[in-house]
Design an enzyme around this catalytic site. Structure first.
Site, PDB file in Angstrom:
ATOM      1  CE  LYS A  75      37.997  39.091  37.368  1.00  0.00           C
ATOM      2  NZ  LYS A  75      38.176  37.710  36.867  1.00  0.00           N
ATOM      3  CG  ASP A 122      50.532  30.494  35.288  1.00  0.00           C
ATOM      4  OD1 ASP A 122      49.579  31.196  34.898  1.00  0.00           O
ATOM      5  OD2 ASP A 122      51.557  30.983  35.799  1.00  0.00           O
ATOM      6  CB  ILE A 123      45.426  30.948  32.833  1.00  0.00           C
ATOM      7  CG1 ILE A 123      45.632  32.165  33.715  1.00  0.00           C
ATOM      8  CG2 ILE A 123      44.395  29.993  33.412  1.00  0.00           C
ATOM      9  CD1 ILE A 123      44.385  33.036  33.871  1.00  0.00           C
ATOM     10  CG  PHE A 163      34.229  29.968  47.899  1.00  0.00           C
ATOM     11  CD1 PHE A 163      33.858  29.036  48.857  1.00  0.00           C
ATOM     12  CD2 PHE A 163      33.317  30.926  47.519  1.00  0.00           C
ATOM     13  CE1 PHE A 163      32.597  29.075  49.432  1.00  0.00           C
ATOM     14  CE2 PHE A 163      32.053  30.980  48.078  1.00  0.00           C
ATOM     15  CZ  PHE A 163      31.693  30.049  49.041  1.00  0.00           C
ATOM     16  CB  ILE A 164      33.558  31.384  42.766  1.00  0.00           C
ATOM     17  CG1 ILE A 164      33.352  32.446  43.857  1.00  0.00           C
ATOM     18  CG2 ILE A 164      32.482  31.508  41.691  1.00  0.00           C
ATOM     19  CD1 ILE A 164      33.559  33.870  43.381  1.00  0.00           C
ATOM     20  CE1 TYR A 197      39.852  40.653  41.479  1.00  0.00           C
ATOM     21  CE2 TYR A 197      38.463  42.156  42.707  1.00  0.00           C
ATOM     22  CZ  TYR A 197      38.623  40.972  42.010  1.00  0.00           C
ATOM     23  OH  TYR A 197      37.563  40.125  41.852  1.00  0.00           O
ATOM     24  CD  GLU A 210      47.078  36.007  41.896  1.00  0.00           C
ATOM     25  OE1 GLU A 210      46.831  36.276  43.090  1.00  0.00           O
ATOM     26  OE2 GLU A 210      47.691  34.991  41.550  1.00  0.00           O
ATOM     27  CG  PHE A 214      35.159  30.105  37.924  1.00  0.00           C
ATOM     28  CD1 PHE A 214      34.107  30.834  38.446  1.00  0.00           C
ATOM     29  CD2 PHE A 214      34.860  28.987  37.161  1.00  0.00           C
ATOM     30  CE1 PHE A 214      32.792  30.464  38.220  1.00  0.00           C
ATOM     31  CE2 PHE A 214      33.541  28.601  36.929  1.00  0.00           C
ATOM     32  CZ  PHE A 214      32.510  29.341  37.457  1.00  0.00           C
ATOM     33  CG  ASP A 217      43.150  26.129  40.768  1.00  0.00           C
ATOM     34  OD1 ASP A 217      41.965  26.394  40.981  1.00  0.00           O
ATOM     35  OD2 ASP A 217      44.095  26.731  41.310  1.00  0.00           O
ATOM     36  CE  LYS A 218      51.013  30.665  39.331  1.00  0.00           C
ATOM     37  NZ  LYS A 218      51.187  32.100  39.026  1.00  0.00           N
ATOM     38  CB  THR A 250      34.732  41.198  40.526  1.00  0.00           C
ATOM     39  OG1 THR A 250      34.384  41.769  41.795  1.00  0.00           O
ATOM     40  CG2 THR A 250      35.712  42.128  39.834  1.00  0.00           C
ATOM     41  CG  ASP A 251      30.583  43.645  43.104  1.00  0.00           C
ATOM     42  OD1 ASP A 251      31.710  43.128  43.286  1.00  0.00           O
ATOM     43  OD2 ASP A 251      29.855  43.998  44.047  1.00  0.00           O
ATOM     44  CD  GLU A 252      35.865  45.114  44.712  1.00  0.00           C
ATOM     45  OE1 GLU A 252      36.525  46.146  44.556  1.00  0.00           O
ATOM     46  OE2 GLU A 252      35.541  44.671  45.817  1.00  0.00           O
TER      47      GLU A 252
END
Length: 169
Positions: A153, A61-62, A12-13, A149, A84, A81, A35-36, A125-127
């Site tokens: 990150k 796969d990266i 998406f992003i 997650y 997981e 980008f 992209d995987k 991510t802000d997470e």
């Protein structure tokens, strides 16, 4: 030349950034989606550009060092980008998150150095900053991840920072 290598470009992003490159950035000569093609990828996200001769799509796969190295050659910029990215999935299968988000970022950084990439943009991510009741975090806030997650990150963020400080990437 402006040759972009976009990991997770079918998500998406990433695909929204692909659209930005094609529609808003002057001088783009090549865009490679790497992209995987897992559950989060959708070729419909970039289908508007599939006939554009500047677009190349590679399923990869990266974490695959040799394939990634060969695929990244002759690019100027890496936009990372690929990740997981679902908190609930990270609780039931944290190893997959550590592998992709930490090891994959490490492999990508090494390939970028070897390929003499001009710029490397890592999307996080802000997470990584944890929970907040009001207001917002900024990059000077402490890292306080609360899930596998967000921890993976945050680890990737620190690797990217280290490669910038150590290697100028």
């Amino acid at each position: 030349r402006m040759r972009y290598f976009v990991t997770g470009g079918a998500g998406f992003i990433g695909s929204n950034y692909i659209e930005h490159l094609f529609k808003e950035v002057v001088g783009v000569t090549a865009v490679t989606i790497y992209d995987k093609f897992t559950y989060a990828a959708n070729p419909k996200n970039y289908q508007e550009f599939t006939d554009d001769p500047r677009l190349t799509v590679i399923e990869g796969d990266i974490c695959d060092l040799l394939f990634l190295e060969n695929s990244m050659k002759n690019h100027d910029y890496v936009l990372h980008f690929a990740a997981e990215s679902h908190v609930d999935r990270s609780i039931s299968n944290p190893g997959e998150f550590v592998s992709t988000n930490v090891l994959g970022t490490h492999v990508l950084l090494n390939c970028a150095l070897k390929s003499e990439i001009e710029k490397f943009l890592h999307v996080s991510t802000d997470e990584v900053y944890g929970s907040i009741l009001t207001g917002s975090w900024d990059e000077s806030s402490p890292l306080l991840p609360n899930s596998p997650y967000s921890a993976s990150k945050a680890a990737a963020d620190l690797l990217v920072r280290a490669y910038f400080v150590t290697h100028g990437l």
